[in-house]
Design a protein around this motif. Sequence first.
Motif, PDB file in Angstrom:
ATOM      1  N   LEU A 173      34.239  15.085  53.276  1.00  0.00           N
ATOM      2  CA  LEU A 173      33.369  13.903  53.247  1.00  0.00           C
ATOM      3  C   LEU A 173      32.162  14.147  52.344  1.00  0.00           C
ATOM      4  O   LEU A 173      31.754  13.266  51.569  1.00  0.00           O
ATOM      5  N   ALA A 174      31.590  15.345  52.455  1.00  0.00           N
ATOM      6  CA  ALA A 174      30.433  15.688  51.599  1.00  0.00           C
ATOM      7  C   ALA A 174      30.837  15.635  50.124  1.00  0.00           C
ATOM      8  O   ALA A 174      30.089  15.129  49.275  1.00  0.00           O
ATOM      9  N   GLY A 175      32.045  16.117  49.843  1.00  0.00           N
ATOM     10  CA  GLY A 175      32.537  16.096  48.458  1.00  0.00           C
ATOM     11  C   GLY A 175      32.729  14.670  47.965  1.00  0.00           C
ATOM     12  O   GLY A 175      32.352  14.328  46.843  1.00  0.00           O
ATOM     13  N   ALA A 176      33.301  13.814  48.841  1.00  0.00           N
ATOM     14  CA  ALA A 176      33.522  12.415  48.468  1.00  0.00           C
ATOM     15  C   ALA A 176      32.185  11.722  48.222  1.00  0.00           C
ATOM     16  O   ALA A 176      32.036  10.952  47.262  1.00  0.00           O
ATOM     17  N   LEU A 177      31.219  12.018  49.062  1.00  0.00           N
ATOM     18  CA  LEU A 177      29.881  11.428  48.908  1.00  0.00           C
ATOM     19  C   LEU A 177      29.253  11.870  47.576  1.00  0.00           C
ATOM     20  O   LEU A 177      28.689  11.060  46.827  1.00  0.00           O
TER      21      LEU A 177
END
Lengths: 280, 292
Positions: free
Chosen positions: A257-261
Motif C-alpha cells: 500500500l505504501a508503494g502504491a501511495l
Amino acid sequence: MISEGEAAMDATGWHPPDRELRRYGERVLVPPVLWSIEAHLAACAQCRERLAVVDPQVVRAGWARLDAELDAPVPGPVERLLVRVGVAEHTARLLAATPVLRLSWLAAVVSTLALVALLANLAHPVVFLATAPLLPVGGVALSFGPRVDPTYEITVVAPMHTFRLLLLRCVAVLSATTALSAAASLALPDYGLVALGWFLPALALTLLSLALTPRLGPVLAAASVGLGWIALVTSTLGVGSGGSAVFVPAGQLALALAGALAALVLARIRRAFETPRRFW
Amino acid sequence: MTVTATGPVVRASDLTLRYGRTLALADVAFTLRDGVTGLLGPNGAGKTTLLRIVATALVPDRGQLTVLGADPRTESGRLAVRRRLGYLPQDPGFHPGFSAFEFVDYVAILKELTNRRVRHEEVSRVLTAVGLADQRGKKIRALSGGMRQRVALAAALLGDPDLLILDEPTVGLDPEQRLRFREVVAELGEGRSVLLSTHQTEEVMALCQRVIVLDRGTVRFEGTPVDLAALARGRVWTSGSRAPEALASWRAGTGRYRHVGDPPTGAELLEPTVEDGYLMLVDATADQEAYA
C-alpha cells in the motif's frame, strides 16, 4: 546517359534509365523496382558509375551514410536482448547507458548479496531480507544527479523529459537488482516464499525514494528512505520466520500500500522533475 | 535557422540569483543577437550561473528572460528553448568507455533524434563539423583534452541549434588546441548566435563581435570589443617603472611597464586594447600580483 526508350535492352542486357537511377538515389523507389535496381547495381559497374554522374550529391550522401553506419556503436548483449524483447532501439540505448549499471556496480551488488545470503544462512534470513531492498534504492540514487551522472548537465538541458529518463534508469536498476536478488534467494531454500520477502519492500522503498527526490535530491532521498527502513526493521524484529513484522503478510500488505501511495504521489508530482534544481 | 530578423535571441532583465547568502547575479540585463558574443569576467563573476540560466539548467530567483522567443520559466517554454539550444558546459562529463560516436549518439537520443538512420547521419555530420570524422570510433578516454572538448561541442551542435552556449570552452587546452577550437567556433558563429564565456580577453578579440563584461554578478559593459577597448582611451601609458597609483601595472614584453588608470601629466600614452578596457571595468587589484 540512357533514356527511357533505350532503357529496355542494350548489347549487354537491361540497364535502368537515368530517371530510375535518380529516384533510387533519392530513396523514393519501392519494391520490387527497388530490388531490381539494387541487384543490377551490385552487378553492373557501368551503372554504378552512371549513378555517380546522375546525382553526385546523392552518392556522396550515400557514402557518408555508409561511413556513419560503419562507426555506429555495436549494441552490447543487454541492448540486443532488450531490442529482441521489443524495446525500441533508442530506449534500449538509454537503458544500457545507465551510469550505475557498470560491471563494477553489478559486481558490488553480487558480492553484497552473496555475503548477506551467507550471513542469512549462518545467522538469520532477516539479514538478507532487510539488505536486498536497499540495493535498488542505492542504485537509483546513483543513477541520476549532478554528483553521480557525468553527463547530468547535458542531460538536464536536453528536450527529453527528465522524468522519463529517470524512470528508464529506475527500470534498468530495479530489473538488474531484482534478478540478482532473486538468484540470491535460492540460497535460502528452507524459508520458501518468505525468502522473497524483500521484493515488495524493494519496490516500495524505490518508489518512496523517487517521490522524495524533487524535494531532497536523489542521494538524500535514498539515504533518508534507507535509514527509515533500517529503523523500521530493527524496531519490529522477532516476528515471524522472516525475523521482522514487515515480512509477515500484514507487513507486506502495508508495504504494498505504501508503494502504491508513493507511485500515486510520483505520478502527481512528475512535472517537478522537469524544473531545474539548484541544490542537488 | 536564423531568428534574429525578428528580434534578439536572448533578452534578459533584472536576473537575480542567490546561492544561500551569496549573491551570484544582481539585476543582470542584456540582449543577445546573431554572431559570437563573449561573456567576459574574472573567476567567480557569475558567468557560469548566467549561462546555466540561459541554458535552462537553472531558474533565477527573479527577473525576466526570453530565449529564442520563449519563456523558460514555463514547461512548454523550457522545452521549446531546449529543442533549439546547444550547450557545452564548463566541465562536460562523458560516460567512461563510450567512443566519440557513441557519446554523441547518446546525446542525440536525449535530443529526441530517435530514428536510428537519421540519428547516425546527424552524429556523423556534427563530428565532421568539429574535425573529428576520423576519430569517431575512438574511445573518449583515449582522446586528448582538445578532442574531448570538440566531442562535447559536436554533441552541442546536434540538430543545428539556433543558439549555442559555450562555457569556458578553451580552459585546459594547449595553444594549438585552443587555436583549432577557435577556428571551429568562428565558423559556427556564422548564421547563428553563440554565447561564449571566457576570462581571456584574447579570446574575445579573436572571436567575438560583441562582448558583455560581468563582474561580481553585475553587467559592467555591453557592446563591441572596439567600444570596450575605447573605454581605456587616454588611460593607458607606459613608463620604465611600476606606477603604484595605477589600477593595473605590469611589465610588458618590451621590458617597460604598461599602466592602466589615471595617467600622470606628460605620460607616454598608448593605444588601448580590449584587455585595458576590461581592466578599467573590473577590480584588477586582486590580479595585479600575477600581472606584475
